[in-house]
Write a protein that holds these residues in place. Structure first.
Motif, short mmCIF file in Angstrom:
data_model
loop_
_atom_site.label_atom_id
_atom_site.label_comp_id
_atom_site.label_asym_id
_atom_site.label_seq_id
_atom_site.Cartn_x
_atom_site.Cartn_y
_atom_site.Cartn_z
N ALA A 65 53.86 -6.30 -14.90
CA ALA A 65 52.93 -6.96 -15.85
C ALA A 65 52.22 -8.13 -15.16
N ASP A 66 52.97 -8.91 -14.40
CA ASP A 66 52.36 -10.06 -13.69
C ASP A 66 51.31 -9.60 -12.69
N ARG A 67 51.60 -8.48 -12.06
CA ARG A 67 50.64 -7.98 -11.07
C ARG A 67 49.30 -7.65 -11.74
N TRP A 68 49.37 -6.91 -12.84
CA TRP A 68 48.13 -6.58 -13.55
C TRP A 68 47.45 -7.86 -14.05
N ARG A 69 48.25 -8.78 -14.58
CA ARG A 69 47.68 -10.05 -15.11
C ARG A 69 46.93 -10.77 -13.99
N SER A 70 47.53 -10.78 -12.80
CA SER A 70 46.90 -11.50 -11.69
C SER A 70 45.59 -10.82 -11.25
N PHE A 71 45.43 -9.57 -11.64
CA PHE A 71 44.16 -8.87 -11.35
C PHE A 71 43.14 -9.11 -12.47
N GLY A 72 43.48 -9.91 -13.46
CA GLY A 72 42.52 -10.28 -14.51
C GLY A 72 42.55 -9.40 -15.74
N TRP A 73 43.65 -8.65 -15.92
CA TRP A 73 43.76 -7.75 -17.07
C TRP A 73 44.58 -8.39 -18.19
N ALA A 74 44.29 -8.00 -19.42
CA ALA A 74 45.16 -8.32 -20.56
C ALA A 74 46.29 -7.30 -20.55
N VAL A 75 47.53 -7.78 -20.67
CA VAL A 75 48.68 -6.89 -20.45
C VAL A 75 49.62 -6.91 -21.64
N ARG A 76 50.11 -5.74 -22.01
CA ARG A 76 51.24 -5.65 -22.94
C ARG A 76 52.25 -4.69 -22.32
N ASP A 77 53.51 -5.05 -22.44
CA ASP A 77 54.59 -4.33 -21.79
C ASP A 77 55.55 -3.90 -22.90
N VAL A 78 55.61 -2.60 -23.18
CA VAL A 78 56.30 -2.17 -24.40
C VAL A 78 57.20 -0.96 -24.14
N ALA A 79 58.12 -0.72 -25.09
CA ALA A 79 58.90 0.52 -25.07
C ALA A 79 57.94 1.67 -25.35
N GLY A 80 58.10 2.78 -24.61
CA GLY A 80 57.05 3.80 -24.60
C GLY A 80 57.27 5.04 -25.43
N HIS A 81 58.28 5.05 -26.30
CA HIS A 81 58.53 6.29 -27.04
C HIS A 81 58.40 6.16 -28.55
N ASP A 82 57.74 5.11 -29.01
CA ASP A 82 57.45 5.01 -30.44
C ASP A 82 55.94 5.17 -30.60
N PRO A 83 55.49 6.38 -30.95
CA PRO A 83 54.05 6.63 -30.96
C PRO A 83 53.29 5.74 -31.95
N ASP A 84 53.95 5.37 -33.05
CA ASP A 84 53.26 4.51 -34.03
C ASP A 84 53.03 3.12 -33.45
#
Ligand SMILES: Cc1ncc(C[n+]2csc(CCOP(=O)(O)OP(=O)(O)O)c2C)c(N)n1
Ligand SMILES: [Mg+2]
Length: 280
Positions: A199-218
């Motif tokens: 997440a920090d890596r993407w943030r440092s590239f200027g992106w808005a980041v959310r880091d979530v559990a990936g198996h709740d489709p809702d």
């Protein structure tokens, strides 16, 4: 399965379950398929095609449609299942997957209704997504663009070149989803080339980041529907998933990457998915 239990599942969970069932059936055909990475992304695909994407299967050339790029093109069986369920082509066509004459091949091509771009060579989808997002901006369209990347795919330098471009172009209507299943072809991503803190890596590239559990489709749909999360920034949803999700005998194993399910293991897989559904 009791009806009370079935009623507890949300529409998106039921769609994801159907996607998984199709994937398992396709991977029992003569060609086999990329089972693990299709199962890890089934909930993401359900959220996209049944909640997030503004698309109409009857109008695949509508210039205002949202675009989706399956950058991890090897997960084609998951995409085919989602497209068929969404009504782009008959569900029965899935039985042709991998067979001579079929348009449903190991990697997606544009002959398949709903497929925007051919993919399979990893590392290219994000740059293509940048192109869609930029084209929408120039045309004055509100359409959004979504790109699904594998976590092993993040080792491709071209991903980060495109990530820099997207941030500097302020492509706020571009969203990446990373299928963070922790595995690539030959083993654990972090054993081969550590990605954390991702997440920090993407943030440092200027992106808005959310880091979530990936198996709740809702939950995934709620995040993706809410974008852009920060004005002027592209968004990345890191979805923490399990490769082979739904099949206990393959979950979290590299051996799930490409599988031709024997009749015995196909029956085992079908049973396992039913059990998972009942527990939902
Ligand atoms: C440029 C390129 N190199 C190698 C491959 C072969 N390949 C196909 S899938 C894969 C592993 C990808 O791992 P990941 O992105 O984590 O996908 P997932 O775990 O979701 O299946 C590789 C190396 C490829 N398709 N493209
Ligand atoms: Mg992976």
């Amino acid at each position: 399965m009791t009806s009370t239990r079935a009623r507890r599942q949300s529409t998106l969970e039921l769609v994801a379950a159907r996607i998984r069932a199709h994937v398992v059936d396709m991977c029992a055909g003569p060609e086999g398929g990329h089972l693990g990475g299709a199962l890890s992304s089934a909930d993401i695909l359900a959220a996209l095609y049944f909640s997030v994407l503004n698309v109409d299967p009857q109008r695949t050339d509508d210039p205002d449609r949202d675009r989706f790029v399956l950058s991890k093109g090897h997960a084609a069986v998951g995409l085919y299942a989602a497209l068929a369920e969404r009504g782009y082509f008959p569900v029965e066509e899935l039985t042709t997957y991998g067979r001579p004459g079929s348009r449903l091949m190991g990697h997606p091509v544009r002959a398949v209704p709903g497929v925007e771009l051919p993919t399979g060579s990893l590392g290219h989808g994000l740059a293509l997504g940048c192109g869609f997002a930029l084209a929408h901006r120039y045309a004055g369209r509100d359409a959004r663009t979504f790109v699904l990347l594998g976590d092993g795919e993040l080792q491709e330098g071209s991903v980060w070149e495109a990530a820099i471009a997207a941030a500097s172009l302020r492509l706020e209507r571009l969203t990446v989803i990373v299928d963070r299943n922790g595995l690539q072809l030959t083993g654990a991503t972090d054993g081969i080339a550590p990605l954390e803190p991702l997440a920090d890596r993407w943030r440092s590239f200027g992106w808005a980041v959310r880091d979530v559990a990936g198996h709740d489709p809702d939950e995934l749909a709620r995040h993706l529907d809410a974008g852009p999360w920060e004005p002027g920034r592209p968004s990345v949803l890191i979805a923490r998933t399990v490769k082979g999700r739904g099949l206990p005998f393959l979950e979290g194993r590299s051996s799930s990457h490409y599988v031709t399910l024997s009749p015995r293991n196909h029956a085992r897989a079908v049973r396992a998915l039913r059990t998972t559904e009942d527990a939902g």
